[in-house]
Design a protein around this motif. Structure first.
Motif, PDB file in Angstrom:
ATOM      1  N   ASP A 128       0.822  -1.210   0.000  1.00  0.00           N
ATOM      2  CA  ASP A 128       0.000   0.000   0.000  1.00  0.00           C
ATOM      3  C   ASP A 128       0.858   1.264   0.000  1.00  0.00           C
ATOM      4  OD1 ASP A 128      -2.173  -1.596   0.006  1.00  0.00           O
ATOM      5  OD2 ASP A 128      -2.715  -1.289   2.107  1.00  0.00           O
ATOM      6  N   ARG A 188       2.259   6.237  -7.311  1.00  0.00           N
ATOM      7  CA  ARG A 188       1.219   7.168  -7.782  1.00  0.00           C
ATOM      8  C   ARG A 188       1.685   8.615  -7.622  1.00  0.00           C
ATOM      9  NH1 ARG A 188      -3.443   3.534  -5.461  1.00  0.00           N
ATOM     10  NH2 ARG A 188      -3.850   2.415  -7.402  1.00  0.00           N
ATOM     11  N   VAL A 247       0.318  -2.629  -9.324  1.00  0.00           N
ATOM     12  CA  VAL A 247      -0.476  -1.411  -9.569  1.00  0.00           C
ATOM     13  C   VAL A 247      -1.526  -1.683 -10.645  1.00  0.00           C
ATOM     14  CG1 VAL A 247      -0.402   1.063 -10.087  1.00  0.00           C
ATOM     15  CG2 VAL A 247       1.545  -0.016  -8.935  1.00  0.00           C
ATOM     16  N   ILE A 248      -1.108  -2.224 -11.783  1.00  0.00           N
ATOM     17  CA  ILE A 248      -2.041  -2.456 -12.894  1.00  0.00           C
ATOM     18  C   ILE A 248      -2.741  -3.810 -12.764  1.00  0.00           C
ATOM     19  CG2 ILE A 248      -2.217  -2.555 -15.438  1.00  0.00           C
ATOM     20  CD1 ILE A 248      -1.351   0.163 -14.532  1.00  0.00           C
ATOM     21  N   GLY A 249      -2.091  -4.760 -12.092  1.00  0.00           N
ATOM     22  CA  GLY A 249      -2.717  -6.083 -11.917  1.00  0.00           C
ATOM     23  C   GLY A 249      -2.777  -6.896 -13.206  1.00  0.00           C
ATOM     24  N   THR A 286      -3.466   5.895 -11.443  1.00  0.00           N
ATOM     25  CA  THR A 286      -4.296   6.603 -10.466  1.00  0.00           C
ATOM     26  C   THR A 286      -5.779   6.252 -10.602  1.00  0.00           C
ATOM     27  OG1 THR A 286      -4.339   8.495 -11.991  1.00  0.00           O
ATOM     28  CG2 THR A 286      -2.760   8.594 -10.186  1.00  0.00           C
ATOM     29  N   ASN A 287      -6.172   5.546 -11.654  1.00  0.00           N
ATOM     30  CA  ASN A 287      -7.582   5.290 -11.905  1.00  0.00           C
ATOM     31  C   ASN A 287      -7.786   3.803 -12.209  1.00  0.00           C
ATOM     32  OD1 ASN A 287      -9.986   4.870 -13.490  1.00  0.00           O
ATOM     33  ND2 ASN A 287     -10.115   7.076 -13.834  1.00  0.00           N
ATOM     34  N   GLU A 288      -8.458   3.118 -11.318  1.00  0.00           N
ATOM     35  CA  GLU A 288      -8.606   1.655 -11.411  1.00  0.00           C
ATOM     36  C   GLU A 288      -9.312   1.240 -12.704  1.00  0.00           C
ATOM     37  OE1 GLU A 288      -9.039  -2.276 -11.315  1.00  0.00           O
ATOM     38  OE2 GLU A 288      -7.541  -1.089 -10.262  1.00  0.00           O
ATOM     39  N   ARG A 289     -10.333   2.005 -13.091  1.00  0.00           N
ATOM     40  CA  ARG A 289     -11.078   1.632 -14.300  1.00  0.00           C
ATOM     41  C   ARG A 289     -10.206   1.785 -15.561  1.00  0.00           C
ATOM     42  NH1 ARG A 289     -17.325   3.276 -14.810  1.00  0.00           N
ATOM     43  NH2 ARG A 289     -17.439   1.686 -13.193  1.00  0.00           N
ATOM     44  N   ALA A 329      -6.993   1.536 -15.548  1.00  0.00           N
ATOM     45  CA  ALA A 329      -6.002   0.457 -15.465  1.00  0.00           C
ATOM     46  C   ALA A 329      -6.578  -0.832 -16.044  1.00  0.00           C
ATOM     47  CB  ALA A 329      -5.563   0.249 -14.012  1.00  0.00           C
ATOM     48  N   ALA A 330      -7.834  -1.137 -15.704  1.00  0.00           N
ATOM     49  CA  ALA A 330      -8.469  -2.365 -16.190  1.00  0.00           C
ATOM     50  C   ALA A 330      -8.579  -2.339 -17.715  1.00  0.00           C
ATOM     51  CB  ALA A 330      -9.851  -2.515 -15.562  1.00  0.00           C
ATOM     52  N   ARG A 390      -5.024  -2.747 -19.241  1.00  0.00           N
ATOM     53  CA  ARG A 390      -4.399  -4.072 -19.119  1.00  0.00           C
ATOM     54  C   ARG A 390      -5.079  -5.064 -20.060  1.00  0.00           C
ATOM     55  NH1 ARG A 390      -6.559  -4.261 -13.379  1.00  0.00           N
ATOM     56  NH2 ARG A 390      -8.489  -5.385 -13.624  1.00  0.00           N
TER      57      ARG A 390
END
Lengths: 192, 192
Positions: free
Chosen positions: A104, A111, A164-166, B115-118, B120-121, B124
């Motif tokens: 974390d 970031r 971070v990106i997974g 910084t933005n999970e969506r 990033a998805a 990827r």
């Protein structure tokens, strides 16, 4: 009555030093910030900063709330010699990132570094002193610093994609699998 | 009078498709977004989306304003065979990043992804389809996707340190120097 080692104002003093250190590193960067200047901002003697926190590197680690001291870890890995150091570097790096509190904090740091130019400057100076110079000196070649930076780029990119990106299948691979994958390439930067 | 190929509303239609594509990819991700759904949101026939933009990958490239189509570049590099592909991949990647307009767009994309999970998805999924699956298939080994992801991690980390964080001596090294440094390691993921 004997004096105790812990004085009444100690925790307040520590907090004041940490706050002055955060502001000082953010303002001046890692290289130009000094223990003396941070002590002055915190209203304490520089010797007290050294006494509580150790070196400037140690103070930075405490101020950034890093889960480990990366310079100390790198020295430990390199002290055992360059043979097998690729695998030890990768495994040590992944172990810190794989622990949830460490992750974390480090994800937060990435970031901040990519969105804030001043934070980026502070971190790149710290990474150079704490990691690249130690690894470059262990490599002992004219292009040692470039090789050390290439190693750093592979590790940082791995952290980016895995944590971070997974990105799969990296995100779900075990530490053993990722170590087996990266170690020979990291080793080749160190010794070939 | 003969009909011209360019109809009056064409540029408005293109803009409507691009806007629907941006919203659709952000909402559903790359994998689940469909040309049919995007066409519906834009109020046009799906055939028109294909006609103007090509495949879903091409539409994504246009919607994200990418300086190049990464899947097309990767196919070009891999079509020449795996021998020397490490150096060609690194050089191609660096050449896109080294051009200022490309760099600005890609740095912006990295900032958004971390910084933005969506976002990033969405990214990827695109990177897996456009790049990893192609490279993995060229490698043709059971762990091909993991190797392809490791290559991706080295390249992304290099871009992070060289272009986003500005870490020396990577930031000022020439494309030739960085290619000479990374190519043997990328090559070893491809063929050893």
């Amino acid at each position: 009555m004997a004096r105790t080692g812990r004085r009444p104002g100690e925790s307040g003093t520590r907090v004041a030093i940490i706050e002055a250190a955060r502001a000082g590193f953010a303002e001046a960067g890692f290289d130009r910030a000094t223990i003396r200047g941070i002590a002055e901002d915190a209203g304490v003697d520089p010797a007290l900063v050294h006494h509580y926190f150790g070196t400037k590197e140690d103070l930075f680690v405490a101020a950034m709330d890093l889960p480990v001291n990366p310079g100390v870890l790198a020295e430990g890995v390199l002290a055992e010699g360059l043979e097998g150091a690729g695998a030890r570097l990768v495994r040590t790096f992944l172990s810190v990132w794989d622990s949830p509190p460490g992750r974390d904090i480090l994800v937060g740091l990435i970031r901040t570094a990519v969105t804030n130019e001043r934070a980026a400057a502070m971190l790149r100076e710290f990474v150079r002193r704490a990691l690249l110079e130690r690894v470059a000196s262990a490599i002992g070649e004219p292009d040692g610093e470039l090789r050390a930076a290439a190693i750093g780029s592979h590790m940082v990119g791995m952290a980016m994609l895995r944590y971070v990106i997974g990105l799969e299948p990296l995100a779900s691979a075990s530490i053993d699998e990722v170590t087996a994958l990266l170690a020979p390439r990291i080793q080749s930067y160190l010794t070939s």
